[in-house]
Design a protein around this motif. Structure first.
Motif, PDB file in Angstrom:
ATOM      1  N   PRO A  79       0.814  -1.031  -0.185  1.00  0.00           N
ATOM      2  CA  PRO A  79      -0.166   0.220   0.549  1.00  0.00           C
ATOM      3  C   PRO A  79       0.832   1.386  -0.336  1.00  0.00           C
ATOM      4  CG  PRO A  79      -1.005  -1.628   1.435  1.00  0.00           C
ATOM      5  CD  PRO A  79       0.599  -2.228   0.954  1.00  0.00           C
ATOM      6  N   VAL A  80       0.618   1.982  -0.956  1.00  0.00           N
ATOM      7  CA  VAL A  80       1.631   3.568  -0.785  1.00  0.00           C
ATOM      8  C   VAL A  80       0.556   4.497   0.291  1.00  0.00           C
ATOM      9  CG1 VAL A  80       2.089   5.315  -2.362  1.00  0.00           C
ATOM     10  CG2 VAL A  80       2.189   2.541  -3.167  1.00  0.00           C
ATOM     11  N   ASP A  81       1.272   5.142   0.295  1.00  0.00           N
ATOM     12  CA  ASP A  81       0.893   5.916   1.104  1.00  0.00           C
ATOM     13  C   ASP A  81       1.160   6.774   1.159  1.00  0.00           C
ATOM     14  OD1 ASP A  81       0.049   6.972   5.306  1.00  0.00           O
ATOM     15  OD2 ASP A  81       1.043   8.132   3.148  1.00  0.00           O
ATOM     16  N   TRP A  82       0.184   8.099   0.121  1.00  0.00           N
ATOM     17  CA  TRP A  82       0.239   9.226  -0.696  1.00  0.00           C
ATOM     18  C   TRP A  82       1.734  10.226  -0.493  1.00  0.00           C
ATOM     19  CZ3 TRP A  82      -5.312  10.942  -2.257  1.00  0.00           C
ATOM     20  CH2 TRP A  82      -6.031   9.993  -2.350  1.00  0.00           C
ATOM     21  N   SER A  83       2.399  10.687   0.838  1.00  0.00           N
ATOM     22  CA  SER A  83       3.392  11.157   1.549  1.00  0.00           C
ATOM     23  C   SER A  83       3.991  10.316   0.608  1.00  0.00           C
ATOM     24  CB  SER A  83       3.768  11.292   2.632  1.00  0.00           C
ATOM     25  OG  SER A  83       3.297   9.667   3.343  1.00  0.00           O
ATOM     26  N   ARG A  84       4.538   8.963  -0.332  1.00  0.00           N
ATOM     27  CA  ARG A  84       5.240   8.615  -0.793  1.00  0.00           C
ATOM     28  C   ARG A  84       5.272   9.425  -1.826  1.00  0.00           C
ATOM     29  NH1 ARG A  84       6.954   2.696  -2.225  1.00  0.00           N
ATOM     30  NH2 ARG A  84       8.782   4.162  -2.991  1.00  0.00           N
ATOM     31  N   LEU A  85       4.171   9.386  -2.653  1.00  0.00           N
ATOM     32  CA  LEU A  85       3.758  10.208  -3.880  1.00  0.00           C
ATOM     33  C   LEU A  85       5.078  10.967  -4.281  1.00  0.00           C
ATOM     34  CD1 LEU A  85       0.626   8.947  -4.738  1.00  0.00           C
ATOM     35  CD2 LEU A  85       2.587   7.865  -5.799  1.00  0.00           C
ATOM     36  N   ASP A  86       6.092  11.323  -4.743  1.00  0.00           N
ATOM     37  CA  ASP A  86       7.033  13.026  -6.087  1.00  0.00           C
ATOM     38  C   ASP A  86       5.654  13.405  -6.225  1.00  0.00           C
ATOM     39  OD1 ASP A  86       9.699  11.926  -5.621  1.00  0.00           O
ATOM     40  OD2 ASP A  86       9.392  10.975  -7.935  1.00  0.00           O
ATOM     41  N   ARG A  87       5.959  14.936  -5.411  1.00  0.00           N
ATOM     42  CA  ARG A  87       5.545  15.404  -5.278  1.00  0.00           C
ATOM     43  C   ARG A  87       5.257  16.317  -6.661  1.00  0.00           C
ATOM     44  NH1 ARG A  87       2.979  13.292  -1.781  1.00  0.00           N
ATOM     45  NH2 ARG A  87       1.070  14.708  -0.233  1.00  0.00           N
ATOM     46  N   SER A  88       5.175  16.103  -8.087  1.00  0.00           N
ATOM     47  CA  SER A  88       4.830  16.058  -9.467  1.00  0.00           C
ATOM     48  C   SER A  88       4.088  17.495 -10.046  1.00  0.00           C
ATOM     49  CB  SER A  88       5.581  14.614 -10.297  1.00  0.00           C
ATOM     50  OG  SER A  88       4.155  14.329 -10.470  1.00  0.00           O
ATOM     51  N   GLU A  89       4.395  17.376 -11.010  1.00  0.00           N
ATOM     52  CA  GLU A  89       3.822  18.429 -11.539  1.00  0.00           C
ATOM     53  C   GLU A  89       2.584  17.887 -11.886  1.00  0.00           C
ATOM     54  OE1 GLU A  89       4.621  21.378 -12.344  1.00  0.00           O
ATOM     55  OE2 GLU A  89       2.306  21.842 -12.455  1.00  0.00           O
ATOM     56  N   ASN A  90       1.863  16.983 -11.938  1.00  0.00           N
ATOM     57  CA  ASN A  90       0.959  16.409 -12.024  1.00  0.00           C
ATOM     58  C   ASN A  90      -0.179  16.129 -10.674  1.00  0.00           C
ATOM     59  OD1 ASN A  90       1.351  15.824 -15.403  1.00  0.00           O
ATOM     60  ND2 ASN A  90       1.756  13.149 -14.880  1.00  0.00           N
ATOM     61  N   PHE A  91       0.637  15.742 -10.083  1.00  0.00           N
ATOM     62  CA  PHE A  91       0.142  15.214  -8.361  1.00  0.00           C
ATOM     63  C   PHE A  91      -0.045  17.172  -8.497  1.00  0.00           C
ATOM     64  CE2 PHE A  91       0.354  15.708  -3.669  1.00  0.00           C
ATOM     65  CZ  PHE A  91       0.100  14.635  -3.193  1.00  0.00           C
ATOM     66  N   ARG A  92       0.573  17.569  -8.072  1.00  0.00           N
ATOM     67  CA  ARG A  92       0.458  18.849  -7.809  1.00  0.00           C
ATOM     68  C   ARG A  92      -0.860  19.585  -8.789  1.00  0.00           C
ATOM     69  NH1 ARG A  92       5.640  20.712  -8.059  1.00  0.00           N
ATOM     70  NH2 ARG A  92       5.562  21.844 -10.063  1.00  0.00           N
ATOM     71  N   THR A  93      -0.733  19.189  -9.777  1.00  0.00           N
ATOM     72  CA  THR A  93      -2.186  19.735 -10.525  1.00  0.00           C
ATOM     73  C   THR A  93      -3.614  18.608 -10.383  1.00  0.00           C
ATOM     74  OG1 THR A  93      -0.705  20.006 -12.869  1.00  0.00           O
ATOM     75  CG2 THR A  93      -3.129  19.681 -13.255  1.00  0.00           C
ATOM     76  N   VAL A  94      -3.338  17.850  -9.814  1.00  0.00           N
ATOM     77  CA  VAL A  94      -4.464  16.750  -9.766  1.00  0.00           C
ATOM     78  C   VAL A  94      -5.020  17.172  -7.876  1.00  0.00           C
ATOM     79  CG1 VAL A  94      -4.940  14.497  -9.031  1.00  0.00           C
ATOM     80  CG2 VAL A  94      -3.845  14.962 -11.179  1.00  0.00           C
ATOM     81  N   PHE A  95      -3.554  17.347  -7.515  1.00  0.00           N
ATOM     82  CA  PHE A  95      -4.541  17.834  -5.887  1.00  0.00           C
ATOM     83  C   PHE A  95      -4.595  19.303  -5.865  1.00  0.00           C
ATOM     84  CE2 PHE A  95      -2.663  13.143  -4.832  1.00  0.00           C
ATOM     85  CZ  PHE A  95      -4.264  12.848  -4.291  1.00  0.00           C
ATOM     86  N   ARG A  96      -4.157  20.114  -5.914  1.00  0.00           N
ATOM     87  CA  ARG A  96      -4.536  21.903  -6.271  1.00  0.00           C
ATOM     88  C   ARG A  96      -6.072  21.791  -6.591  1.00  0.00           C
ATOM     89  NH1 ARG A  96      -1.375  23.882 -10.297  1.00  0.00           N
ATOM     90  NH2 ARG A  96       0.455  23.522  -9.202  1.00  0.00           N
ATOM     91  N   ALA A  97      -6.915  21.589  -7.339  1.00  0.00           N
ATOM     92  CA  ALA A  97      -7.870  21.110  -7.627  1.00  0.00           C
ATOM     93  C   ALA A  97      -8.635  20.129  -6.894  1.00  0.00           C
ATOM     94  CB  ALA A  97      -8.484  20.214  -9.200  1.00  0.00           C
TER      95      ALA A  97
END
Lengths: 233, 267
Positions: A79-97
């Motif tokens: 299981p992947v805790d989202w804190s492990r995911l790179d704060r990539s451009e994609n991550f920021r785009t999705v989670f800003r929204a």
């Protein structure tokens, strides 16, 4: 509450949304979502407890193409805790929204792999503080693992081409154990009868339940009888 | 000390993974004589392409000294395929709470420095602890592990005895292979920790792993940094050093380099 009690009465094979709602409410999570793809038909399947507004926004912006909780997280085996995911451009785009829709970026994805290369993931989000979340996570992680595979298998086998390919492949040992349970023996008894540890009985039984896509042993016995694997006494 | 590598961080550790595949080639292709395919000095199979998780041991000098690989039993894994003989043709377990562990190995040529307890090295115990703790954190309840009788004895001696076995023991190259079951419990982890006297965190952070691994080529670096053109002799020396699989070979390679350097300076 045990997983089987939680989903008790959810009979409709396609009613994944109801399962997700029950998981969310029982564990006090903000949201629960499942997404997976069928390797044969290529069909992508997603169900979630998120608001209609967020779902529309997500689809309209084709976030499913870039969402790291879908694409990266499911390539893990743990299981992947989202804190492990790179704060990539994609991550920021999705989670800003997502943030604008009140959705937390604190969450977890439980990846699922099926025997035919089918993949999926069950994701949960929470706005608990970090310590509360870590403690809840430890408490529910086994249940989430079981639900993730259960829901994934339900979705994948509901597509007819896979239904036939994925007829349950139980080992003789698993069938033997189901047969003894149908005859009224306890797991302890079965361990003694077969000269294996009761933990081995438990492992085989859980595997048999998974293969029959049953959350309870009773359900598993019922299905095993229905397809002629086990014969009622 | 262990680094965990999976699909999410492997792009940062391709070099360490290659060293791990070399270690596997030496152990499974060489010492154990398993029927594995080795190319470019590295042992890899189709399951390495399926985004498994690895625990990789890196010692103080930056050498990759141990490794193990984990896959979910709900998807493709070795017991459902190449190790099917162990199960006598029976379908394998399929359980969200069971992981399969394979390719467990430790570089026994480096063990003298690390010391050992009753023939079980600290590196081995750290690897077992890391595997179980990673699985426990993931909510896994049991591990099915494909091992040989030697490893089986190691498990029994170190507080990590299998509670049962699946199928039967079958020949796998020079040695037999078997499928053992391990419960993933704090009790089992404590038993290994007590046996080995390990009370510290066995995991390396990604940065710590990088720092350690960087030490590995320490004696090669000054040569390269001198900025001299790489002639054939130098290339040969560096190749000998990187191909060294034992401390002895490594020491000999360094000795040769030193001797040639001294010769070159004198003339």
């Amino acid at each position: 509450m045990k997983p089987e009690d939680l989903l008790f009465g959810v009979q409709d094979d396609t009613d994944v949304s109801e399962m997700l709602r029950r998981i969310r409410d029982s564990y006090g999570l903000d949201h629960v979502a499942y997404a997976g793809s069928n390797p044969v038909t290529g069909r992508v399947f997603g169900k979630m407890t998120y608001s209609e507004e967020w779902q529309s926004h997500y689809l309209a912006n084709a976030f499913y193409n870039i969402d790291p909780t879908l694409h990266e997280a499911r390539r893990s085996i743990a299981p992947v805790d989202w804190s492990r995911l790179d704060r990539s451009e994609n991550f920021r785009t999705v989670f800003r929204a997502a943030h604008d829709f009140g959705i937390s970026d604190q969450g977890l994805t439980v990846p699922v792999r099926g025997p035919l290369g089918d993949v999926g993931g069950l994701s949960v989000t929470t706005s608990l503080n970090v310590n509360e979340w870590q403690s809840l996570r430890r408490e529910i992680i086994k249940d989430l693992q079981a639900f993730a595979v259960h829901i994934h298998d339900k979705v994948v086998t509901s597509d007819s081409p896979l239904n036939t390919i994925m007829a349950p492949q139980l080992s003789s040992r698993e069938i033997e154990i189901l047969q003894w349970i149908a005859a009224g023996k306890s797991q302890q008894d079965i361990g003694d009868i077969l000269s294996i540890s009761h933990r081995t009985v438990e492992v085989h039984l859980r595997s048999a339940r998974t293969k029959l896509n049953a959350l309870t042993t009773a359900q598993a016995i019922g299905r095993a009888i229905a397809i002629g694997l086990v014969h009622p006494e | 000390m262990l680094l965990v590598v999976d699909a999410l961080n492997r792009h940062r550790f391709e070099d360490i993974l290659e060293e791990m595949f070399r270690l596997r080639a030496r152990v499974f292709g060489g010492r154990l004589g398993w029927e594995v395919s080795v190319a470019d000095g590295m042992e890899r199979d189709q399951f390495d392409a399926l985004d498994p998780a690895y625990a990789i041991g890196i010692d103080d000098e930056g050498n990759v000294v141990s490794c193990v690989r984990a896959l979910q039993t709900t998807g493709p894994h070795m017991l459902s395929d190449v190790f099917a003989d162990i199960l006598g043709g029976e379908p394998p377990l399929r359980d969200p709470l069971v992981w399969e562990s394979t390719r467990f190995c430790v570089d026994t040529t480096r063990l003298t420095a690390a010391g050992g307890m009753q023939g079980v090295s600290r590196a081995t115990c750290e690897l077992m602890i890391a595997s179980l703790e990673t699985a426990l954190e993931a909510g896994i309840s049991d591990i099915v592990t494909v091992i040989d009788p030697v490893m089986n004895r190691v498990l029994k001696r170190s507080g990590n005895a299998p509670y049962d076995y699946l199928g039967k023991t079958v020949p796998m190259g020079k040695v037999p292979a078997m499928a053992a079951l391990l419960d993933v419990t704090p009790e089992r982890i404590k038993a290994i920790r007590d046996f080995a006297g390990i009370d510290y965190n066995v995991f390396l952070t990604e940065d710590e792993a990088r720092d350690r691994f960087a030490r590995r080529g320490a004696e090669v670096a000054p040569l390269l940094a001198a900025g001299q053109p790489m002639d054939k002799l130098q290339t040969y020396c560096l190749e000998q050093l990187s191909a060294a699989s034992t401390e002895e070979e490594r020491a000999k390679a360094i000795e040769l380099m030193d001797a040639l350097t001294a010769y070159a300076r004198a003339h």
